[in-house]
Design an enzyme around this catalytic site. Structure first.
Site, short mmCIF file in Angstrom:
data_model
loop_
_atom_site.label_atom_id
_atom_site.label_comp_id
_atom_site.label_asym_id
_atom_site.label_seq_id
_atom_site.Cartn_x
_atom_site.Cartn_y
_atom_site.Cartn_z
N HIS A 105 0.85 -1.20 0.00
CA HIS A 105 0.00 0.00 0.00
C HIS A 105 0.89 1.24 0.00
CE1 HIS A 105 -4.03 -1.75 1.58
NE2 HIS A 105 -3.31 -2.72 1.03
N TYR A 151 -9.10 5.62 7.56
CA TYR A 151 -9.29 5.96 8.98
C TYR A 151 -10.31 7.09 9.02
CZ TYR A 151 -5.01 3.34 10.05
OH TYR A 151 -4.07 2.34 10.21
N PRO A 154 -4.40 0.30 18.73
CA PRO A 154 -4.10 -0.16 17.36
C PRO A 154 -4.21 0.92 16.28
CG PRO A 154 -6.20 -1.05 18.11
CD PRO A 154 -5.60 -0.36 19.29
N LYS A 165 1.08 -0.20 15.11
CA LYS A 165 2.49 -0.30 15.49
C LYS A 165 2.87 -1.54 16.31
CE LYS A 165 4.37 3.21 13.63
NZ LYS A 165 4.02 2.67 12.33
N TYR A 170 3.87 6.57 10.29
CA TYR A 170 3.06 5.42 9.88
C TYR A 170 3.94 4.34 9.23
CZ TYR A 170 -1.15 2.92 8.53
OH TYR A 170 -2.13 1.96 8.42
P1 RFL Z 1 1.69 -11.89 21.38
O1 RFL Z 1 1.36 -11.90 19.95
O2 RFL Z 1 0.63 -11.55 22.35
O3 RFL Z 1 2.31 -13.31 21.72
C1 RFL Z 1 2.52 -13.74 23.05
C2 RFL Z 1 2.45 -15.25 23.07
O4 RFL Z 1 2.80 -15.69 24.39
C3 RFL Z 1 1.90 -16.72 24.78
N1 RFL Z 1 1.87 -16.77 26.25
C4 RFL Z 1 2.59 -17.64 26.98
N2 RFL Z 1 3.43 -18.61 26.60
C5 RFL Z 1 4.03 -19.32 27.59
N3 RFL Z 1 3.79 -19.10 28.91
C6 RFL Z 1 2.96 -18.15 29.32
N4 RFL Z 1 2.75 -17.94 30.61
C7 RFL Z 1 2.32 -17.36 28.34
N5 RFL Z 1 1.44 -16.33 28.38
C8 RFL Z 1 1.17 -15.98 27.11
C9 RFL Z 1 0.58 -16.31 24.14
O5 RFL Z 1 -0.27 -17.45 23.99
C10 RFL Z 1 1.06 -15.76 22.79
O6 RFL Z 1 1.12 -16.76 21.78
O7 RFL Z 1 2.90 -10.88 21.68
P2 RFL Z 1 4.14 -10.40 20.75
O8 RFL Z 1 4.87 -11.56 20.18
O9 RFL Z 1 4.85 -9.40 21.57
O10 RFL Z 1 3.44 -9.66 19.50
C11 RFL Z 1 2.70 -8.49 19.65
C12 RFL Z 1 1.62 -8.39 18.57
O11 RFL Z 1 0.89 -9.60 18.55
C13 RFL Z 1 0.70 -7.20 18.78
O12 RFL Z 1 1.43 -6.07 19.17
C14 RFL Z 1 -0.11 -6.85 17.50
O13 RFL Z 1 -1.05 -7.84 17.19
C15 RFL Z 1 -0.81 -5.50 17.69
N6 RFL Z 1 -1.65 -5.13 16.55
C16 RFL Z 1 -1.11 -4.58 15.40
N7 RFL Z 1 0.23 -4.46 15.27
C17 RFL Z 1 0.76 -3.99 14.09
O14 RFL Z 1 1.98 -3.87 14.02
N8 RFL Z 1 -0.01 -3.64 13.01
C18 RFL Z 1 -1.37 -3.73 13.06
O15 RFL Z 1 -2.03 -3.46 12.07
C19 RFL Z 1 -1.97 -4.19 14.30
N9 RFL Z 1 -3.30 -4.32 14.40
C20 RFL Z 1 -3.04 -5.31 16.63
C21 RFL Z 1 -3.85 -4.88 15.52
C22 RFL Z 1 -3.64 -5.91 17.73
C23 RFL Z 1 -5.01 -6.07 17.77
N10 RFL Z 1 -5.56 -6.70 18.92
C24 RFL Z 1 -6.34 -7.86 18.82
C25 RFL Z 1 -5.09 -6.30 20.22
C26 RFL Z 1 -5.21 -5.06 15.55
C27 RFL Z 1 -5.80 -5.63 16.68
C28 RFL Z 1 -7.31 -5.75 16.68
C1 PHB Z 2 -5.97 -4.36 10.67
O1 PHB Z 2 -6.05 -4.58 9.45
O2 PHB Z 2 -6.28 -5.21 11.52
C2 PHB Z 2 -5.52 -3.04 11.14
C3 PHB Z 2 -5.05 -2.13 10.21
C4 PHB Z 2 -4.64 -0.88 10.65
C5 PHB Z 2 -4.70 -0.55 11.99
C6 PHB Z 2 -5.15 -1.48 12.91
C7 PHB Z 2 -5.57 -2.73 12.49
O3 PHB Z 2 -4.31 0.68 12.40
#
Ligand code: RFL
Ligand code: PHB
Length: 388
Positions: A72, A200, A292, A296, A384
């Site tokens: 994108h 957005y 979110p 980031k 971004y």
């Molecule tokens: P995770 O992905 O939470 O992974 C942690 C893992 O640890 C396990 N765990 C354990 N394992 C062993 N012993 C324990 N006691 C444990 N406790 C937990 C869990 O089961 C899990 O598998 O952390 P990590 O690796 O630091 O990664 C972080 C990312 O997952 C997170 O920051 C992103 O998903 C955030 N996020 C976004 N980030 C982006 O860069 N771009 C995006 O577009 C974006 N969109 C989002 C998002 C997060 C969202 N939610 C659901 C909060 C959109 C959403 C809706």
């Molecule tokens: C997503 O596609 O899940 C998404 C994209 C952009 C954001 C947050 C989530 O800022």
């Protein structure tokens, strides 16, 4: 059991760290409470910065991302019935890729297993000990047996609700946080993208985001009460709300389709600046959370583990502890900038129930300024795409 790095959590942070260490000849064991099928199917992030793509590509796990991810070159800000394009590539020379986080996870798990890497799924009772000594340990239950893993270092990549951060004594831990009085209602929809680029949208009824997953699946979000329940939102009500919030005067409309998943997520900003205590290091969501709106979270997890992998490499090559000692400061510099950007985007785009009429007018004026000033649009674009 013994290894060099005991990594807790098989999210993007833990799996990528294990893979980067492997490429440097450093052994690790990854412990994960969930099953492989579960981590490979949990829907979360979508937006990858160019720097994240480069790290994955250089680590040899970028092939499917390059083939299937969508590049994108811009995003849109919608308000006042109009859409305004922020041309990321023209303003920064960079782009972002939309490629689902669970696909990144699949690529990393496949790479670790192909290299005989050890990932223990479905562990329980994970406890960390001896982080103030030279011989930290992790104990856990695996396939009904009580196990003990000795390591040189323990790396907490276990997300916000994991155990690693709390293994640091509260008296030694410094934390900063803010929770927001709203959440995001997220849906997955079977239909072609409504827009080639992410939108957005700011609206007095609340924020909305139009994103995509694949050419046949859309990811849409709208601001909601964090304590609301998905049962209160039949499909018709969701579509009416989304159309109202993203209405534009040029006749453009969201493509409807079958909604096959609904969920509500809370929003917080959080930083634990104590990212190291003795032989325990924290990376990713275990140490920090961003709302979110700035996309980031996963990108920060990736940059943390890149710094940590370099520091461990230097240590094992006889370079001493300078990079390990410097890890928190190096990581936090980037983390605070991303925290600021995510907070700023959240504040600019969401409706705050307690905002005064003057504050609402300022919010609109800020959006007009961002789309009307090349300098401000460029600042948004640089943040971004992660161009710093
Ligand atoms: P995770 O992905 O939470 O992974 C942690 C893992 O640890 C396990 N765990 C354990 N394992 C062993 N012993 C324990 N006691 C444990 N406790 C937990 C869990 O089961 C899990 O598998 O952390 P990590 O690796 O630091 O990664 C972080 C990312 O997952 C997170 O920051 C992103 O998903 C955030 N996020 C976004 N980030 C982006 O860069 N771009 C995006 O577009 C974006 N969109 C989002 C998002 C997060 C969202 N939610 C659901 C909060 C959109 C959403 C809706
Ligand atoms: C997503 O596609 O899940 C998404 C994209 C952009 C954001 C947050 C989530 O800022």
């Amino acid at each position: 059991m013994r290894t060099q790095a005991a990594i807790i959590g098989a999210g993007p942070a833990g799996l990528l760290l294990s893979h980067l260490l492997h490429l440097q000849g450093i052994e690790s064991v990854v412990l994960e409470t969930r099953s492989r099928a579960d981590i490979e199917s949990t829907i979360r992030a979508g937006v990858l910065e160019q720097g994240t793509m480069d790290i994955l590509t250089n680590a040899g796990v970028g092939e499917r991302m390059r083939a299937q991810g969508a590049l994108h070159h811009g995003i849109e800000l919608a308000f006042g019935c109009r859409r305004h394009r922020i041309d990321l590539t023209e303003l920064t020379g960079k782009a972002i890729t939309v490629y689902p986080q669970h696909e990144v996870i699949r690529d990393l798990v496949a790479a670790r297993l192909a290299a005989q890497g050890q990932i223990l799924f479905e562990v329980a009772d994970v406890a960390i000990g001896g982080i103030d000594t030279d011989a930290p340990t992790v104990t856990f239950t695996y396939r009904g047996e009580h196990e003990r893993l000795e390591a040189d270092f323990v790396i907490g990549c276990d997300g916000f609700h994991g155990v690693a951060r709390n293994a640091i004594p509260a008296s030694a831990r410094q934390e900063f946080q803010r929770t927001y009085p709203f959440g995001w209602f997220g849906i997955l929809v079977e239909s072609a993208p409504s827009s080639q680029e992410l939108i957005y949208a700011q609206h007095e009824r609340g924020f909305a985001l139009i994103s995509t997953r694949t050419p046949t699946v859309q990811r849409l979000y709208f601001q909601c009460d964090p304590h609301d329940s998905v049962e209160h939102w039949p499909d018709d009500r969701i579509w009416a709300e989304l159309h109202a919030r993203v209405e534009t005067s040029d006749g453009w409309r969201i493509n409807e389709g079958r909604i096959f998943q609904k969920n509500i997520i809370g929003m917080r900003s959080f930083v634990c600046t104590t990212m190291r205590h003795g032989r325990l290091f924290l990376a990713g969501d275990a140490a920090h959370i961003v709302p979110p709106t700035g996309a980031k979270g996963m990108n920060l997890a990736v940059s943390d583990v890149r710094f940590l992998a370099e520091a461990l490499d230097s240590h094992y090559r006889g370079g001493g502890t300078a990079l390990l000692d410097g890890y928190p400061a190096r990581a936090l510099q980037r983390i605070w900038r991303a925290e600021y950007f995510s907070w700023w985007m959240t504040r600019m785009l969401h409706t705050f129930a307690d905002a005064t009429p003057f504050e609402r007018a300022m919010q609109r004026a800020e959006l007009e300024n961002v789309v009307g000033s090349r300098a401000l649009a460029q600042a948004l674009a640089e943040n971004y795409v992660g161009a710093f």
